[in-house]
Scaffold this motif. Structure first.
Motif, PDB file in Angstrom:
ATOM      1  N   MET A   1      37.155  47.703  30.617  1.00 46.40           N
ATOM      2  CA  MET A   1      37.522  48.878  31.402  1.00 46.40           C
ATOM      3  C   MET A   1      39.028  48.881  31.620  1.00 46.40           C
ATOM      4  N   ASP A   2      39.641  49.991  31.257  1.00 44.77           N
ATOM      5  CA  ASP A   2      41.062  50.172  31.540  1.00 44.77           C
ATOM      6  C   ASP A   2      41.212  50.505  33.022  1.00 44.77           C
ATOM      7  N   LEU A   3      41.869  49.640  33.774  1.00 47.81           N
ATOM      8  CA  LEU A   3      41.968  49.809  35.219  1.00 47.81           C
ATOM      9  C   LEU A   3      43.112  50.731  35.632  1.00 47.81           C
ATOM     10  N   SER A   4      43.916  51.170  34.679  1.00 51.40           N
ATOM     11  CA  SER A   4      45.012  52.076  34.994  1.00 51.40           C
ATOM     12  C   SER A   4      44.581  53.516  34.766  1.00 51.40           C
ATOM     13  N   ASN A   5      45.179  54.404  35.520  1.00 49.10           N
ATOM     14  CA  ASN A   5      44.968  55.837  35.339  1.00 49.10           C
ATOM     15  C   ASN A   5      43.516  56.270  35.524  1.00 49.10           C
ATOM     16  N   ARG A  24      43.807  46.786  44.837  1.00 49.51           N
ATOM     17  CA  ARG A  24      43.959  46.266  43.475  1.00 49.51           C
ATOM     18  C   ARG A  24      43.892  47.399  42.438  1.00 49.51           C
ATOM     19  N   PHE A  25      42.972  48.328  42.605  1.00 51.39           N
ATOM     20  CA  PHE A  25      42.902  49.464  41.684  1.00 51.39           C
ATOM     21  C   PHE A  25      44.196  50.282  41.740  1.00 51.39           C
ATOM     22  N   ALA A  26      44.692  50.500  42.952  1.00 51.69           N
ATOM     23  CA  ALA A  26      45.927  51.262  43.100  1.00 51.69           C
ATOM     24  C   ALA A  26      47.096  50.532  42.441  1.00 51.69           C
ATOM     25  N   ALA A  27      47.163  49.233  42.626  1.00 47.81           N
ATOM     26  CA  ALA A  27      48.241  48.443  42.031  1.00 47.81           C
ATOM     27  C   ALA A  27      48.183  48.478  40.503  1.00 47.81           C
ATOM     28  N   ASN A 191      31.605  30.285  57.421  1.00 49.74           N
ATOM     29  CA  ASN A 191      31.272  29.567  56.198  1.00 49.74           C
ATOM     30  C   ASN A 191      32.554  29.017  55.585  1.00 49.74           C
ATOM     31  N   PRO A 192      32.812  27.731  55.790  1.00 51.44           N
ATOM     32  CA  PRO A 192      34.056  27.148  55.271  1.00 51.44           C
ATOM     33  C   PRO A 192      34.117  27.135  53.750  1.00 51.44           C
ATOM     34  N   HIS A 193      32.967  27.376  53.105  1.00 53.39           N
ATOM     35  CA  HIS A 193      32.936  27.388  51.643  1.00 53.39           C
ATOM     36  C   HIS A 193      33.156  28.783  51.072  1.00 53.39           C
ATOM     37  N   ALA A 194      33.372  29.774  51.949  1.00 52.39           N
ATOM     38  CA  ALA A 194      33.578  31.145  51.482  1.00 52.39           C
ATOM     39  C   ALA A 194      34.814  31.220  50.593  1.00 52.39           C
ATOM     40  N   LEU A 195      34.707  32.015  49.542  1.00 48.73           N
ATOM     41  CA  LEU A 195      35.785  32.165  48.579  1.00 48.73           C
ATOM     42  C   LEU A 195      36.906  32.999  49.190  1.00 48.73           C
ATOM     43  N   PRO A 196      38.149  32.556  49.106  1.00 48.64           N
ATOM     44  CA  PRO A 196      39.254  33.367  49.631  1.00 48.64           C
ATOM     45  C   PRO A 196      39.252  34.764  49.005  1.00 48.64           C
ATOM     46  N   LEU A 197      39.477  35.773  49.821  1.00 49.64           N
ATOM     47  CA  LEU A 197      39.400  37.155  49.357  1.00 49.64           C
ATOM     48  C   LEU A 197      40.363  37.422  48.204  1.00 49.64           C
ATOM     49  N   ASP A 198      41.574  36.905  48.296  1.00 51.72           N
ATOM     50  CA  ASP A 198      42.563  37.151  47.258  1.00 51.72           C
ATOM     51  C   ASP A 198      42.095  36.582  45.916  1.00 51.72           C
ATOM     52  N   ASP A 199      41.555  35.373  45.940  1.00 54.50           N
ATOM     53  CA  ASP A 199      41.063  34.746  44.710  1.00 54.50           C
ATOM     54  C   ASP A 199      39.890  35.530  44.137  1.00 54.50           C
ATOM     55  N   PHE A 200      38.997  35.958  45.016  1.00 53.98           N
ATOM     56  CA  PHE A 200      37.835  36.730  44.573  1.00 53.98           C
ATOM     57  C   PHE A 200      38.273  38.028  43.900  1.00 53.98           C
ATOM     58  N   ALA A 201      39.170  38.768  44.552  1.00 52.72           N
ATOM     59  CA  ALA A 201      39.602  40.052  44.012  1.00 52.72           C
ATOM     60  C   ALA A 201      40.320  39.886  42.681  1.00 52.72           C
ATOM     61  N   THR A 202      41.121  38.856  42.560  1.00 53.67           N
ATOM     62  CA  THR A 202      41.830  38.606  41.300  1.00 53.67           C
ATOM     63  C   THR A 202      40.838  38.370  40.167  1.00 53.67           C
ATOM     64  N   GLU A 203      39.819  37.561  40.431  1.00 52.52           N
ATOM     65  CA  GLU A 203      38.816  37.275  39.402  1.00 52.52           C
ATOM     66  C   GLU A 203      37.996  38.517  39.068  1.00 52.52           C
ATOM     67  N   VAL A 204      37.662  39.301  40.076  1.00 51.08           N
ATOM     68  CA  VAL A 204      36.892  40.533  39.844  1.00 51.08           C
ATOM     69  C   VAL A 204      37.668  41.487  38.951  1.00 51.08           C
ATOM     70  N   MET A 205      38.932  41.710  39.255  1.00 48.85           N
ATOM     71  CA  MET A 205      39.717  42.664  38.468  1.00 48.85           C
ATOM     72  C   MET A 205      39.890  42.169  37.036  1.00 48.85           C
ATOM     73  N   HIS A 206      40.003  40.875  36.858  1.00 47.13           N
ATOM     74  CA  HIS A 206      40.090  40.318  35.504  1.00 47.13           C
ATOM     75  C   HIS A 206      38.806  40.592  34.725  1.00 47.13           C
ATOM     76  N   GLU A 216      27.298  42.709  34.635  1.00 44.26           N
ATOM     77  CA  GLU A 216      27.345  42.046  35.937  1.00 44.26           C
ATOM     78  C   GLU A 216      28.694  41.359  36.076  1.00 44.26           C
ATOM     79  N   ILE A 217      29.354  41.617  37.194  1.00 44.18           N
ATOM     80  CA  ILE A 217      30.634  40.962  37.477  1.00 44.18           C
ATOM     81  C   ILE A 217      30.326  39.713  38.288  1.00 44.18           C
ATOM     82  N   LEU A 218      30.390  38.567  37.615  1.00 44.63           N
ATOM     83  CA  LEU A 218      30.003  37.287  38.202  1.00 44.63           C
ATOM     84  C   LEU A 218      31.213  36.362  38.255  1.00 44.63           C
ATOM     85  N   VAL A 219      31.801  36.230  39.433  1.00 46.85           N
ATOM     86  CA  VAL A 219      32.879  35.259  39.584  1.00 46.85           C
ATOM     87  C   VAL A 219      32.271  33.863  39.542  1.00 46.85           C
ATOM     88  N   LYS A 220      33.098  32.872  39.275  1.00 48.46           N
ATOM     89  CA  LYS A 220      32.580  31.509  39.127  1.00 48.46           C
ATOM     90  C   LYS A 220      31.811  31.061  40.366  1.00 48.46           C
TER      91      LYS A 220
END
Length: 253
Positions: A1-5, A24-27, A191-206, A216-220
């Motif tokens: 998916m092209d995330l621009s435009n 992230r979409f806006a960026a 939940n101390p094991h929760a994934l940091p939001l920034d890391d999650f969003a970066t992986e999702v956009m990738h 399915e968008i499956l982060v590690k």
């Protein structure tokens, strides 16, 4: 998916994961509108340059009104993310839990269906686009204190699969985003094991940017949940997660 435009509507994007994905979409170069119920949050997002749409996914009239407003302002809309949801504790030993169950199903499952139904005809008419549904790792590996949440997200997964099959050949794709526990709104304290939001969003956009985009968008961090049955770890993990039942008010003391 092209995330621009792209022209993107994120329903339920006034906080947490949705708000971060909007940024992230806006960026990436897309035009983004955010739908939600909170006037304060919507005003804040408007100040950041996002379109704001008032919508209550539990109200069919509100969804229809929001659809009309969105399509009037953004006739080129090609991406709809539906992620409104609630997470409520329920003690199934107490019949009073039913109100929480009804609220959860109405928001998480029926709310998703209402939004999908509202925008699918537009996307089919334009000959292409993407619907992004949002489930949870809990759809595949239940968290016993939140039974209706797990059930609603499992239902959205099944619905997404059927929707994808029915839309085959229309040019409209269906992508399911499957978050694990993500550190939003204080979740890192719960939940101390929760994934940091920034890391999650970066992986999702990738993952979203891949061609073809995965169904399915499956982060590690969610693979343990998604493949627990396949990997033979399901029973042990559910038993481990059942220890959290002690957090229910009726089980304390």
């Amino acid at each position: 998916m092209d995330l621009s435009n792209r022209t993107v509507l994120i329903v339920g994007g006034t906080s947490g994961i949705g708000r971060e994905l909007a940024r992230r979409f806006a960026a990436a170069g897309s035009t983004v509108a955010v739908g939600g119920r909170s006037p304060k949050a919507l005003t804040e997002l408007a100040d950041e340059g996002f379109g704001k749409i008032t919508i209550d996914v539990t109200d069919s009239a509100s969804v229809a009104s929001a659809r009309d407003a969105v399509l009037a302002r953004y006739p080129e809309l090609d991406t709809v993310v539906t992620m409104s949801g609630v997470m409520l504790l329920e003690d199934l030993r107490d019949p009073a839990h039913f109100e929480a169950a009804a609220t959860t199903i109405d928001t998480n499952l029926l709310g998703t269906i209402r939004v999908v139904d509202a925008f699918t005809p537009h996307l089919i008419r334009r000959g292409g686009g993407t619907l992004i549904t949002v489930t949870s790792g809990i759809a595949f590996l239940p968290f016993p204190p939140m039974p209706s949440y797990a059930a609603s997200k499992a239902a959205v997964h099944a619905y997404s699969e059927a929707l994808r099959a029915q839309l085959d050949g229309t040019g409209v794709g269906v992508v399911e985003l499957v978050p694990p526990a993500v550190a939003t709104a204080g979740q890192e304290k719960v939940n101390p094991h929760a994934l940091p939001l920034d890391d999650f969003a970066t992986e999702v956009m990738h993952l979203l940017s891949q061609d073809p985009t995965p169904h399915e968008i499956l982060v590690k961090g969610v693979l343990m949940h998604r493949w627990a049955e396949r990997d033979g770890t399901y029973d042990a993990l559910v038993a481990q997660r059942s220890q959290a039942l002690a957090m229910l008010p009726g089980r304390q003391g």
